[in-house]
Design a protein around this motif. Structure first.
Motif, short mmCIF file in Angstrom:
data_model
loop_
_atom_site.label_atom_id
_atom_site.label_comp_id
_atom_site.label_asym_id
_atom_site.label_seq_id
_atom_site.Cartn_x
_atom_site.Cartn_y
_atom_site.Cartn_z
N LEU A 1 0.82 -1.21 0.00
CA LEU A 1 0.00 0.00 0.00
C LEU A 1 0.86 1.26 0.00
N LEU A 2 1.98 1.23 0.73
CA LEU A 2 2.87 2.40 0.75
C LEU A 2 3.43 2.65 -0.65
N GLU A 3 3.79 1.57 -1.33
CA GLU A 3 4.34 1.73 -2.68
C GLU A 3 3.27 2.21 -3.66
N VAL A 4 2.06 1.67 -3.52
CA VAL A 4 0.97 2.12 -4.40
C VAL A 4 0.74 3.62 -4.23
N LEU A 5 0.64 4.07 -2.97
CA LEU A 5 0.40 5.50 -2.73
C LEU A 5 1.56 6.35 -3.27
N GLY A 6 2.77 5.85 -3.11
CA GLY A 6 3.93 6.61 -3.60
C GLY A 6 3.95 6.70 -5.11
N ARG A 7 3.69 5.58 -5.76
CA ARG A 7 3.70 5.59 -7.23
C ARG A 7 2.53 6.41 -7.76
N LYS A 8 1.39 6.34 -7.06
CA LYS A 8 0.23 7.10 -7.49
C LYS A 8 0.51 8.61 -7.38
N ALA A 9 1.16 9.00 -6.30
CA ALA A 9 1.50 10.42 -6.13
C ALA A 9 2.42 10.87 -7.27
N ALA A 10 3.38 10.01 -7.65
CA ALA A 10 4.30 10.37 -8.73
C ALA A 10 3.54 10.47 -10.05
N LEU A 11 2.64 9.52 -10.27
CA LEU A 11 1.87 9.47 -11.51
C LEU A 11 0.99 10.71 -11.67
N HIS A 12 0.46 11.19 -10.53
CA HIS A 12 -0.45 12.33 -10.56
C HIS A 12 0.29 13.65 -10.37
N GLY A 13 1.60 13.59 -10.45
CA GLY A 13 2.38 14.82 -10.46
C GLY A 13 2.62 15.44 -9.11
N GLY A 14 2.47 14.66 -8.04
CA GLY A 14 2.84 15.22 -6.76
C GLY A 14 1.91 14.83 -5.65
N TRP A 15 2.10 15.47 -4.54
CA TRP A 15 1.39 15.12 -3.34
C TRP A 15 1.07 16.39 -2.59
N ASN A 16 -0.16 16.54 -2.13
CA ASN A 16 -0.58 17.74 -1.42
C ASN A 16 -0.73 17.44 0.06
N PRO A 17 0.24 17.86 0.87
CA PRO A 17 0.19 17.50 2.29
C PRO A 17 -0.98 18.12 3.04
N GLY A 18 -1.62 19.15 2.45
CA GLY A 18 -2.75 19.78 3.13
C GLY A 18 -4.06 19.04 2.94
N ASP A 19 -4.07 18.09 2.01
CA ASP A 19 -5.30 17.37 1.69
C ASP A 19 -5.38 16.10 2.54
N PRO A 20 -6.50 15.90 3.24
CA PRO A 20 -6.60 14.72 4.10
C PRO A 20 -6.47 13.41 3.33
N ASP A 21 -6.73 13.45 2.06
CA ASP A 21 -6.60 12.24 1.23
C ASP A 21 -5.26 12.23 0.50
N HIS A 22 -4.29 12.96 1.02
CA HIS A 22 -2.96 13.10 0.42
C HIS A 22 -3.02 13.81 -0.93
N GLY A 23 -4.16 14.44 -1.28
CA GLY A 23 -4.27 15.04 -2.60
C GLY A 23 -4.40 14.01 -3.67
N LEU A 24 -4.65 12.76 -3.27
CA LEU A 24 -4.80 11.69 -4.26
C LEU A 24 -6.24 11.26 -4.28
N ASP A 25 -6.75 10.90 -5.42
CA ASP A 25 -8.07 10.30 -5.48
C ASP A 25 -7.89 8.81 -5.19
N THR A 26 -8.04 8.45 -3.92
CA THR A 26 -7.78 7.06 -3.53
C THR A 26 -9.00 6.17 -3.72
N HIS A 27 -10.06 6.73 -4.29
CA HIS A 27 -11.29 5.95 -4.37
C HIS A 27 -11.56 5.41 -5.76
N SER A 28 -10.72 5.77 -6.72
CA SER A 28 -10.98 5.28 -8.07
C SER A 28 -9.91 4.30 -8.48
#
Ligand SMILES: [Zn+2]
Length: 227
Positions: free
Chosen positions: A200-227
Motif C-alpha cells: 500500500l505504501l508503494e501504491v500511494l507513492g507511485r500514485k503520487a508520482a503518476l499524478h504529479g505530486g502530493w498535497n500534504p494539506g489534503d486529508p486524502d494526500h491530494g490523491l483520489d484514492t477511491h478510483s
C-alpha cells in the motif's frame, strides 16, 4: 509455539526474503518471534547483522523486560536499542512475531506525514489482508511516530495505545524517516501484514508520482484514492 531453533530458522528465511525485496538493507531491521508465553520468551535478531545472511548464531533470547536469557558470549550478538519495542508488542498487543523493516516507501511516507501523526489507507482491496478489515472501503489510519533515540519513551506510548486499541487501529506503525513495525499472532500473519502495508505504501507513492505530486494539506494526500 515455535522452538527457539525453529524461530531462528524461520527468521533467517524472512531476512533473506526481506533483504531481496529491498525492505531490510545494509544491516537495518530487526525481527522477533515469541517462543514461550509463561514466562514470556522471544527470539530476536542481534544488532548489526546483514539480514540477507543471518546465521543461527546471530540471535538473542529475551524475557518480558528485555533481559537476556541466553548465554552472553564476548563479541557475540547483542540486542538493538529497539528490542524494547518487540518486548512491549509481545506482551501487550498479542504479537507472536514482530517484523521491523526499513523500506524506501516506508521511509518516504513516514517523513511526509509525521506532522499529521498517521497515514490514511483507504479504498484498496489489499486492506483486507489486515485483521478486521472486510471491505476495501474501510479506513485504516496507520500511526506515524517521530523518530527518536528515546526508545523507552516510545515503547511506553506504544504499549498504552495498543493495550486499549481504538477501532480500526492496525497492527502496525511507522517511525518517521526510519521504517515500519508490523506484527501478527504468528510469523506468517506478521509477514502478511508487512507485505500488505509495504504494498500500500508503494501504491500511494507511485500514485503520487503518476499524478504529479502530493498535497500534504489534503486529508486524502491530494490523491483520489477511491478510483
Ligand atoms: Zn529500525
Amino acid at each position: 509455539m515455535n522452538s527457539p531453533e525453529a524461530a531462528r530458522a524461520a527468521l533467517m528465511a524472512i531476512g533473506r526474503e526481506f533483504h531481496q525485496r529491498g525492505w531490510s538493507l545494509a544491516t537495518s531491521s530487526n525481527y522477533s518471534v515469541v517462543v514461550g508465553r509463561d514466562p514470556l520468551r522471544l527470539v530476536l535478531t542481534g544488532s548489526g547483522f546483514d539480514k540477507g545472511r543471518l546465521t543461527p548464531a546471530d540471535f538473542v533470547e529475551l524475557d518480558r523486560d528485555g533481559g537476556r536469557v541466553d548465554a552472553e558470549v564476548p563479541g557475540g550478538p547483542r540486542p538493538s536499542a529497539e528490542a524494547r519495542l518487540h518486548v512491549v508488542l509481545a506482551r501487550t498487543a498479542g504479537a507472536g512475531a514482530v517484523l521491523h523493516t526499513h523500506s524506501v516507501w516506508g521511509t518516504v511516507w513516514s517523513e511526509a506525514v509525521v506532522a499529521r501523526g498517521h497515514l490514511r489507507l483507504q479504498g484498496y482491496e489489499m486492506l483486507k489482508a489486515l485483521p478486521g478489515v472486510t471491505t476495501h472501503e474501510a479506513v485504516v489510519d496507520l500511526p506515524v511516530y517521530a523518530n527518536t533515540q528515546d526508545i523507552a519513551g516510545l515503547a511506553a506510548r506504544i504499549e498504552a495505545r495498543w493495550a486499549a486499541p481504538t477501532p480500526g487501529l492496525p497492527p502496525a506503525f511507522l517511525m518517521a524517516g526510519h521504517g515500519l513495525y508490523a506484527w501478527g499472532r504468528d510469523l506468517a500473519e506478521a509477514r502478511r501484514h508487512v507485505e500488505a502495508v509495504e504494498f500500500l505504501l508503494e501504491v500511494l507513492g507511485r500514485k503520487a508520482a503518476l499524478h504529479g505530486g502530493w498535497n500534504p494539506g489534503d486529508p486524502d494526500h491530494g490523491l483520489d484514492t477511491h478510483s
